[in-house]
Every structure is written in structure tokens, then in C-alpha cells.
Design an enzyme around this catalytic site. Structure first.
Site, PDB file in Angstrom:
ATOM      1  N   LYS A 137       0.833  -1.204   0.000  1.00 33.77           N
ATOM      2  CA  LYS A 137       0.000   0.000   0.000  1.00 33.77           C
ATOM      3  C   LYS A 137       0.866   1.252   0.000  1.00 33.77           C
ATOM      4  CE  LYS A 137      -0.525  -0.189   5.044  1.00 33.77           C
ATOM      5  NZ  LYS A 137      -1.478  -0.237   6.170  1.00 33.77           N
TER       6      LYS A 137
ATOM      7  N   TYR B 132      14.539  31.106  10.516  1.00 31.23           N
ATOM      8  CA  TYR B 132      13.370  31.896  10.881  1.00 31.23           C
ATOM      9  C   TYR B 132      13.240  31.992  12.396  1.00 31.23           C
ATOM     10  CZ  TYR B 132      11.460  31.850   6.124  1.00 31.23           C
ATOM     11  OH  TYR B 132      11.249  32.030   4.782  1.00 31.23           O
TER      12      TYR B 132
END
Length: 379
Positions: free
Chosen positions: A41, A260
Site C-alpha cells: 500500500k 526563521y
């Protein structure tokens, strides 16, 4: 020999198909008298179903699990004579996709059972899997519903499961009492469906031992190199190695900041590598940790690996860029253009995942489209 595109790529994945096959063989051997399936999957856990499926088939797998009927339709041409199970089950409107592609639905609920039986009324006999919830409370008929179905004299003869399955909730913790509780509940169900093959063990369940193996095991993450059991050395081979290019090396004086929010502050003169990797590539922002430079006993963010040494991530992971502290490497040993390993051969994917408060499954299945891929090994 790597392609020119791989050599020039900003970020790249090396996927070891020989290790993938070896891991499946190892789990098949650990499954004892049971046979091992393979779980494909989510595009084979992010590594590429078109490459993984034939390798696992060649290694000996004949039973394959995917999440949706769409994944099954994609898989069928790759594995024309394998048995493909659809974990999400059948719903009204997609029955013909199952029939036309010889896909086996997993019946997860009373609603899906009704949809499957309605489809059988027009088609006749068709295989299915009966999924019973034994304690995870996610998918599956409850044990009482399953037992009632087993003993229902009005149950149509055309309802003939080829497998009864359940899913362990805590197999990564061998001492968790839920494991034995689920085993006992599952045994109640298998006794009621005597003669029908049974499947309980996921990757962690395989390591729990023979009592959990039944007839078919369903190893997933272990086949892809991830940890199946907490707190013990991982015996599986790494399958995926992720690397990214260093774009620039910067000198930051003691007391300086980077990233940041000035989230990284440096207590010494430092050298910082700016690397072409970010959350747009599946390198999660949570891997930023606390952004500290001089870590002590416990890391607060991810590490990379460069020239034989772990190097800590600093500051915040941004969309396309991340920062790594390379101060402890000799200045002559590193230059812009080099590649840093994010996880793989030298830094376990689960160690990196834990630093970001997640698991290897999420990191693998998040790998972005901007990685250039090279497949090695295989058949």
C-alpha cells in the site's frame, strides 16, 4: 552506474531492492510454518510499487495487500497470478473493479458485508476476507458479530471467506497485555470459522512468536527496513537512503543566530551547511526540534550524516532548505556541492523519525516528487 540526472540532483534516493528482498525473506523465515504476505500500500511505502512488486514476487511472495481497489487495479498487471487483497473493502459502485481485476475484498463492517453479499447475488461465488476487530477499534466486525455470522444457519453458502484476519494494536511492545488479549479473542473467532486460514501478525506480530503466526503473516514496515519492535536493535537491512546537496557553507560567530525566528543561537563560532531539503520534500518541519546547536544527552532535532560523522540539524526546517551544524568536521573535509545523508545506511530512519515525534512509516510515505531515484540490487 548512476544516471547523469541522479548525479546532478539536488536531492536523491537510493533504493536497495536486494535489501528489500532480503528483508522479506527474513520475515518469511521468521514466520515459521506460516507464509508471509507482502504489503504494497501507499506506493510500496513510498519506494515505488512498480519496482518493489516484481522484486517481492521474485523473492517468493504470492499474497499482497494494498489499501484501495485503485491500488489493486494498478498492481494487477505487475503480478498477474498473485492474490491481491484490498484492505479498504468493497463498496457499491466499485464491484466490477474487483471482478475484472481478480481482487479480493476485505469485509470490514456490516455495511461492507451487505454490499459484498448484494454483489454475490448477481455474480455467484467470489472470495473475500473477513476482518474482525479484536481490540484496536479501527476496522472490522466486532468479535460478537463475527461469531454470530459464523453460527448463522441462514448464512448463504456463497459467502466463503478465504481468510479471517485481525490486526494487532500493540505488537511493537512485546510486553503489552493487549497482545495476548487480542490473541485470545482471535482464537475465539478462528475456532468458529474452523478450516479457514487465519492472519493476525503484522511486522511486530511476526516477532511475537509462533502463537501469533497462524497461516499468513502480513509484514509491512520491517520489509522496508523500519523498526517493528521498540527498544531492541533493528535486524532489518536499510532499504532507502535519502541524500540532499549542500548549497552553501556559512560562518556564524559565537552569539549569532540563524533561521526563521532566529531559532538557532550559537554558543561558539560555527559553520552551518545550508542543504536543499525541506518539508516540500517530506522532510517534516517537526524534525527541527528545539533548534539548539550544542546538544547534550538527548537530541532535540534530527541529525544528518556527513564524512563519517553525525551532524545536527539546527533552526527550522523550511519548504526547500534546512540547516546542519558542521562545525565539528574539519573545514577542509566539506564543501558546497557535497551530499549529506538524511537517513539510510548510516542514520536509521527511525532515529530521525523519533527526533521529529513521528515514525518511519510517515517519513517513508511522505517522500516528495523532487527526489531523483536510483534503484540498485534486485534480481
Amino acid at each position: 552506474m548512476h544516471s547523469p540526472e541522479f548525479i546532478a540532483a539536488s536531492n536523491r534516493l537510493t533504493i536497495d531492492l536486494a535489501a528489500l528482498a532480503d528483508n522479506w525473506r527474513s520475515m518469511d523465515e521468521r514466520s515459521g510454518n506460516a507464509r508471509a504476505a507482502a504489503v504494497l500500500k501507499a506506493d510500496a511505502y513510498g519506494i515505488g510499487v512498480f519496482e518493489a512488486a516484481p522484486v517481492l514476487y521474485a523473492a517468493g511472495a504470492r499474497d499482497f495487500f494494498v489499501a484501495s481497489v485503485e491500488e489493486g487495479v494498478e498492481l494487477r498487471p505487475l503480478l498477474p497470478d498473485a492474490r491481491i487483497y484490498i484492505l479498504g473493502g468493497m463498496w457499491p459502485g466499485n464491484e466490477e473493479l474487483f471482478f475484472a481485476n481478480d481482487l479480493v475484498p476485505v469485509v470490514n463492517s456490516a455495511e461492507q458485508l451487505a454490499a459484498f453479499m448484494a454483489a454475490l447475488s448477481e455474480r455467484g461465488d467470489y472470495p473475500c476476507v473477513l476482518h474482525v476487530d479484536t481490540g484496536m477499534n479501527r476496522l472490522g466486525l466486532c468479535v460478537e458479530e463475527a461469531l454470530a455470522l459464523a453460527h448463522d444457519p441462514a448464512r448463504p453458502a456463497s459467502f466463503s471467506p478465504v481468510l479471517v484476519m485481525s490486526h494487532l494494536a500493540c505488537a511493537d511492545d512485546p510486553k503489552h497485555p493487549m497482545n495476548f488479549y487480542q490473541l485470545q479473542r482471535f482464537r475465539e473467532v478462528t475456532a468458529a470459522f474452523e478450516g479457514i486460514p487465519a492472519s493476525l501478525a503484522n511486522s511486530g506480530g511476526v516477532f511475537l512468536g509462533a502463537d501469533y503466526h497462524f497461516d499468513l503473516t502480513r509484514p509491512g514496515i520491517a520489509v522496508y527496513g523500519g523498526e517493528a519492535v521498540n527498544g531492541v536493535p533493528n535486524p532489518m537491512k536499510p532499504v532507502v537512503t535519502a541524500e540532499a546537496r549542500i548549497l552553501q557553507i556559512r560562518a556564524v560567530p559565537s552569539g549569532g543566530t540563524a533561521s526563521y525566528g532566529a531559532s538557532a543561537r550559537f554558543a561558539r563560532d560555527s559553520r552551518i551547511a545550508t542543504v536543499a531539503i525541506g518539508y516540500a520534500d517530506g522532510y517534516h518541519r517537526s524534525l527541527s526540534g528545539g533548534g539548539v546547536t550544542l546538544r547534550q544527552a538527548m537530541p532535540s532535532g534530527a541529525y544528518g550524516f556527513l564524512h563519517g560523522q553525525r551532524v545536527p540539524h539546527v533552526g527550522r526546517v523550511t519548504m526547500d532548505l534546512s540547516l546542519f551544524d558542521v562545525t565539528d568536521l574539519p573545514e577542509s573535509a566539506i564543501r558546497a556541492g557535497d551530499y549529506i545523508e538524511l537517513f539510510g545506511r548510516n542514520v536509521a530512519i527511525d532515529d530521525v523519525s523519533r527526533a521529529g515525534g513521528t515514525i518511519g512509516y510517515e517519513l517513508l510515505t511522505s517522500l516528495g516528487r523532487r527526489y531523483c531515484r536510483a534503484y540498485i540490487g534486485g534480481n
